[in-house]
Design a protein around this motif. Structure first.
Motif, short mmCIF file in Angstrom:
data_model
loop_
_atom_site.label_atom_id
_atom_site.label_comp_id
_atom_site.label_asym_id
_atom_site.label_seq_id
_atom_site.Cartn_x
_atom_site.Cartn_y
_atom_site.Cartn_z
N VAL A 134 -8.47 8.02 -7.32
CA VAL A 134 -9.83 8.06 -6.89
C VAL A 134 -10.49 8.12 -8.53
CG1 VAL A 134 -11.69 9.78 -6.42
CG2 VAL A 134 -9.47 9.80 -5.27
N SER B 51 -2.26 6.74 -4.44
CA SER B 51 -3.80 6.66 -4.39
C SER B 51 -4.35 7.04 -5.43
CB SER B 51 -4.09 7.55 -3.21
OG SER B 51 -3.51 7.05 -1.86
N GLY C 81 -15.24 -0.02 4.70
CA GLY C 81 -15.10 1.37 4.38
C GLY C 81 -16.19 2.23 4.71
N SER D 67 0.81 -1.24 -0.04
CA SER D 67 0.15 0.00 0.04
C SER D 67 0.97 1.34 0.13
CB SER D 67 -0.97 -0.11 1.22
OG SER D 67 -0.22 -0.04 2.37
N LYS E 199 -8.68 -0.88 -2.85
CA LYS E 199 -8.44 0.06 -2.02
C LYS E 199 -8.52 1.39 -2.67
CE LYS E 199 -6.22 -2.48 1.62
NZ LYS E 199 -7.44 -3.02 2.28
N ARG E 200 -9.00 1.50 -3.83
CA ARG E 200 -9.19 2.89 -4.45
C ARG E 200 -10.68 3.42 -4.05
NH1 ARG E 200 -8.18 -0.25 -9.20
NH2 ARG E 200 -6.10 -0.51 -9.40
N ALA E 201 -10.57 4.87 -3.89
CA ALA E 201 -11.86 5.53 -3.47
C ALA E 201 -12.77 5.74 -4.93
CB ALA E 201 -11.77 6.97 -3.18
N VAL F 198 -15.49 4.83 -0.38
CA VAL F 198 -14.06 4.60 0.09
C VAL F 198 -13.75 3.48 0.92
CG1 VAL F 198 -13.81 7.16 0.04
CG2 VAL F 198 -14.39 6.37 2.21
N ASN G 284 -8.87 2.29 3.99
CA ASN G 284 -7.48 3.37 4.18
C ASN G 284 -7.63 4.64 3.81
OD1 ASN G 284 -8.03 2.47 1.63
ND2 ASN G 284 -5.84 2.77 1.00
N VAL G 285 -8.99 5.12 3.50
CA VAL G 285 -9.38 6.46 2.95
C VAL G 285 -10.22 7.00 4.10
CG1 VAL G 285 -10.08 7.74 1.22
CG2 VAL G 285 -8.63 5.86 0.82
N GLU G 286 -9.86 8.12 4.56
CA GLU G 286 -10.59 8.84 5.65
C GLU G 286 -11.33 10.15 5.06
OE1 GLU G 286 -10.29 11.54 9.67
OE2 GLU G 286 -8.76 10.07 9.17
N VAL G 287 -12.57 10.05 5.32
CA VAL G 287 -13.36 11.25 4.75
C VAL G 287 -13.57 12.43 5.91
CG1 VAL G 287 -15.44 12.14 3.22
CG2 VAL G 287 -14.65 9.86 2.85
#
Length: 154
Positions: A73, A71, A125, A66, A94-96, A138, A141-144
Motif C-alpha cells: 500500500v 502486496s 479498480g 502476482s 497493482k498496488r493500492a 485500489v 486485484n484488491v477488494e475493499v
C-alpha cells in the motif's frame, strides 16, 4: 472391508500387487484364465500429476507474477498536479494507493482526483473517499470491504 483396509486403499498404502480376475463365463475360459496384475496407484502427497493431454490441446500457461510479489500500500501526499502520473503508475503495477490531498490547492486536488478516477476506471479498480481530502485507490486485484461514515466537514 475393515476401516484399516479402506484407509489403506484410500491413501494407496498397500504396496503389494493385486490380482484382478475376469468374470467366469465357461469352464474352458476358466482353464485358460491367467491372472491380470494391476499396479496400485501411488500419489505423491505434495504434487498430483495431471492426466496426459491430447496432442491437439495447447499447454496452459499461468502467470505467477502476482503470487510472487508481496502486496504493498503506497501512501502519497502530492504537492503538484504532475505527481498524478506517478500515482497512476503505482495503480497500474497493482498496488493500492492512499492519496492525501490536504497539502495541495483545492483546484489541483480536484484535477488529481479526476485523473485518478479515470485511471482506476481503466484498470477496473475502485476509488473511495476515506477522510477529508484523503482517497483510497485500489486496482482490480484488491477488494475493499466495509465503509467509513460520511460525516465529513466541508
Amino acid at each position: 472391508m475393515s476401516l484399516k483396509n479402506k484407509l489403506q486403499n484410500f491413501f494407496y498404502l498397500d504396496d503389494e500387487e493385486r490380482e484382478v480376475e475376469a468374470p467366469k463365463t465357461s469352464t474352458r475360459q476358466q482353464e485358460e484364465k491367467t491372472p491380470v496384475r494391476e499396479q496400485p496407484k501411488k500419489m505423491n502427497s505434495r504434487r498430483q500429476t495431471a492426466p496426459p493431454r491430447e496432442p491437439s490441446q495447447p499447454a496452459t500457461v499461468v502467470s505467477l507474477q502476482s503470487a510472487q510479489k508481496s502486496s504493498k500500500v503506497i501512501l502519497v501526499e502530492p504537492r503538484v498536479y504532475a505527481e498524478a502520473q506517478d500515482i497512476s503508475e503505482h495503480l497500474k503495477n497493482k498496488r493500492a494507493v492512499v492519496v492525501n490531498l490536504q497539502r495541495i490547492d483545492r483546484d489541483q486536488g480536484i484535477r488529481i482526483v479526476d485523473f485518478l478516477s479515470g485511471t482506476v476506471y481503466a484498470i477496473g479498480g475502485d476509488i473511495q473517499r476515506i477522510g477529508t481530502d484523503i482517497f483510497l485507490c485500489v486496482p482490480e486485484n484488491v477488494e475493499v470491504a466495509g465503509a467509513i461514515s460520511d460525516f465529513f466537514e466541508q
